[in-house]
Design a protein around this motif. Structure first.
Motif, short mmCIF file in Angstrom:
data_model
loop_
_atom_site.label_atom_id
_atom_site.label_comp_id
_atom_site.label_asym_id
_atom_site.label_seq_id
_atom_site.Cartn_x
_atom_site.Cartn_y
_atom_site.Cartn_z
N LYS A 61 7.21 -18.82 19.14
CA LYS A 61 7.65 -19.53 20.34
C LYS A 61 7.94 -18.57 21.49
N VAL A 62 8.64 -17.48 21.20
CA VAL A 62 9.03 -16.54 22.25
C VAL A 62 7.84 -15.76 22.78
N PHE A 63 7.03 -15.23 21.87
CA PHE A 63 5.97 -14.30 22.26
C PHE A 63 4.57 -14.91 22.29
N ASP A 64 4.49 -16.21 22.05
CA ASP A 64 3.21 -16.92 22.13
C ASP A 64 2.18 -16.32 21.19
N PHE A 65 2.62 -15.99 19.98
CA PHE A 65 1.67 -15.56 18.96
C PHE A 65 0.81 -16.76 18.57
N PRO A 66 -0.44 -16.52 18.22
CA PRO A 66 -1.28 -17.65 17.81
C PRO A 66 -0.85 -18.18 16.45
N SER A 67 -0.91 -19.49 16.29
CA SER A 67 -0.60 -20.09 14.99
C SER A 67 -1.72 -19.77 14.01
N LYS A 68 -1.36 -19.53 12.76
CA LYS A 68 -2.34 -19.25 11.71
C LYS A 68 -2.18 -20.28 10.61
N LYS A 69 -3.30 -20.86 10.22
CA LYS A 69 -3.30 -21.84 9.13
C LYS A 69 -2.29 -22.96 9.38
N GLU A 70 -2.09 -23.25 10.68
CA GLU A 70 -1.18 -24.31 11.08
C GLU A 70 0.21 -24.12 10.47
N MET A 71 0.62 -22.85 10.37
CA MET A 71 1.86 -22.54 9.67
C MET A 71 3.09 -23.02 10.40
N TYR A 72 3.00 -23.33 11.68
CA TYR A 72 4.20 -23.72 12.42
C TYR A 72 4.31 -25.22 12.60
N LYS A 73 3.38 -26.00 12.05
CA LYS A 73 3.43 -27.44 12.22
C LYS A 73 4.38 -28.07 11.21
N LYS A 113 6.23 -16.77 2.30
CA LYS A 113 6.78 -15.61 2.99
C LYS A 113 5.75 -14.87 3.82
N SER A 114 4.49 -15.33 3.82
CA SER A 114 3.49 -14.74 4.70
C SER A 114 3.77 -15.07 6.16
N THR A 115 4.83 -15.87 6.42
CA THR A 115 5.18 -16.20 7.79
C THR A 115 5.96 -15.10 8.49
N LEU A 116 6.29 -14.03 7.80
CA LEU A 116 7.08 -12.94 8.41
C LEU A 116 6.34 -12.29 9.58
N ILE A 117 7.06 -12.08 10.69
CA ILE A 117 6.52 -11.38 11.86
C ILE A 117 7.52 -10.30 12.26
N ASP A 118 7.03 -9.08 12.45
CA ASP A 118 7.86 -7.95 12.89
C ASP A 118 7.77 -7.85 14.40
N ALA A 138 12.60 -16.42 6.65
CA ALA A 138 11.28 -15.92 7.00
C ALA A 138 10.52 -16.91 7.86
N TRP A 139 10.53 -18.15 7.45
CA TRP A 139 9.78 -19.18 8.18
C TRP A 139 10.35 -19.40 9.57
N GLN A 140 11.69 -19.52 9.67
CA GLN A 140 12.30 -19.83 10.95
C GLN A 140 12.20 -18.67 11.93
N THR A 141 12.40 -17.43 11.45
CA THR A 141 12.31 -16.29 12.36
C THR A 141 10.89 -16.12 12.89
N SER A 142 9.91 -16.41 12.06
CA SER A 142 8.53 -16.31 12.53
C SER A 142 8.20 -17.46 13.48
N ARG A 143 8.75 -18.62 13.24
CA ARG A 143 8.59 -19.74 14.17
C ARG A 143 9.19 -19.36 15.53
N ASN A 144 10.36 -18.70 15.49
CA ASN A 144 10.99 -18.24 16.73
C ASN A 144 10.11 -17.22 17.45
N ALA A 145 9.55 -16.28 16.67
CA ALA A 145 8.71 -15.23 17.26
C ALA A 145 7.48 -15.84 17.92
#
Length: 276
Positions: free
Chosen positions: A264-276, A3-8, A255-262
């Motif tokens: 993708k949309v806002f070009d946030f940097p990947s952390k700990k390869e969490m989106y792979k 759940k650390s994948t959450l992005i506001d 949590a994972w999917q919404t942060s993956r969406n965020a």
């Protein structure tokens, strides 16, 4: 999934209600295992403040704070003649990830509708010019809002319907247009949010984003209830939990999917390869 994948994706962190403890608010967000905040710009001045705030905290909270640059419809009457040039300069900064919050608000009409439309249209065109996503506001103005956006659906990288509270037909139109839908703590209030609760399951997971809109829209489902009425990013998990409760989807998947969406949309940097 963690759940650390959450992005506001919507935090009014420049708001004066955060003046006394802003750093602690950010730290509590990290303790709540959030992985990023997008600070909302609502005028040229507030957009500059948002950028300055992101840069100020970069050494303390690296790769955690990003911002938007735009003019909210409430502020449309107060733009300067060169406001677009100022937004353009802000949008070129690496911390700035979207144009907005911009749109139309015919509910309160703090700015004249014609001026709202002018300023909104100009910002939509700016997003196309800069090839940046749009962070969008709409209240009681869906038809002119959607009509303004329609010619740009294929010309802007992404459109985010921030704090969506519209009808079923409006939601279907937004999804058909490939917009992303931002859900806030409005969903957690069965008194005024029931219509949203009835349709939230229609949002595909790959189009869903979650946001607090802090300091506003504190989830009513928080237990124990917070002492003050101020919302904070650390309460974001309550929104994910409520979506899970209503839709039957797994909270960790949300949590994972919404942060993956965020990301993708806002070009946030990947952390700990969490989106792979």
């Amino acid at each position: 999934m963690n759940k650390s994948t959450l992005i506001d994706i919507g935090v009014n962190l420049t708001n004066k209600r955060f003046e006394k403890d802003r750093e602690e608010v950010i730290r509590r967000a990290q303790i709540a295992q959030l992985n990023g905040l997008l600070v909302t710009g609502t005028s040229v001045e507030e957009s500059q403040k948002a950028l300055t705030l992101c840069r100020y905290y970069q050494t303390i909270f690296p790769d955690f704070l990003y911002s938007t640059a735009g003019v909210h419809p409430h502020d449309a009457d107060h733009v300067s003649p060169d406001y677009l040039d100022q937004l353009r300069m802000l949008a070129k900064q690496e911390e700035v990830k979207a144009i907005g919050e911009c749109g139309l608000d015919f509910n309160r009409n703090f700015s004249e509708p014609a001026q709202q439309q002018k300023v909104f249209s100009e910002q939509v065109a700016l997003a196309a010019e800069m090839q940046m996503p749009l962070f969008l506001h709409q209240r009681d103005a869906f038809e002119p809002w959607f009509s303004t956006l329609s010619p740009y659906l294929s010309k802007v990288p992404a459109m985010v319907a921030h704090c969506f509270t519209g009808s079923k037909s409006e939601l279907i139109q937004c999804i058909a247009a490939d917009m992303y839908i931002g859900i806030t703590g409005w969903l957690c209030d069965e008194r005024r949010g029931q219509s949203l609760r009835d349709i939230v399951s229609l949002i595909p997971l790959n189009r869903l984003l979650i946001e607090t809109d802090a300091p506003y829209l504190t989830p009513r489902t928080i237990r124990p209830k917070p002492k003050g009425s101020r919302n904070e990013p650390c309460y974001l998990p309550f929104i994910a939990k409520e979506i899970a409760s209503i839709t039957g989807l797994d909270q960790e998947e949300i949590a994972w999917q919404t942060s993956r969406n965020a990301k993708k949309v806002f070009d946030f940097p990947s952390k700990k390869e969490m989106y792979k």
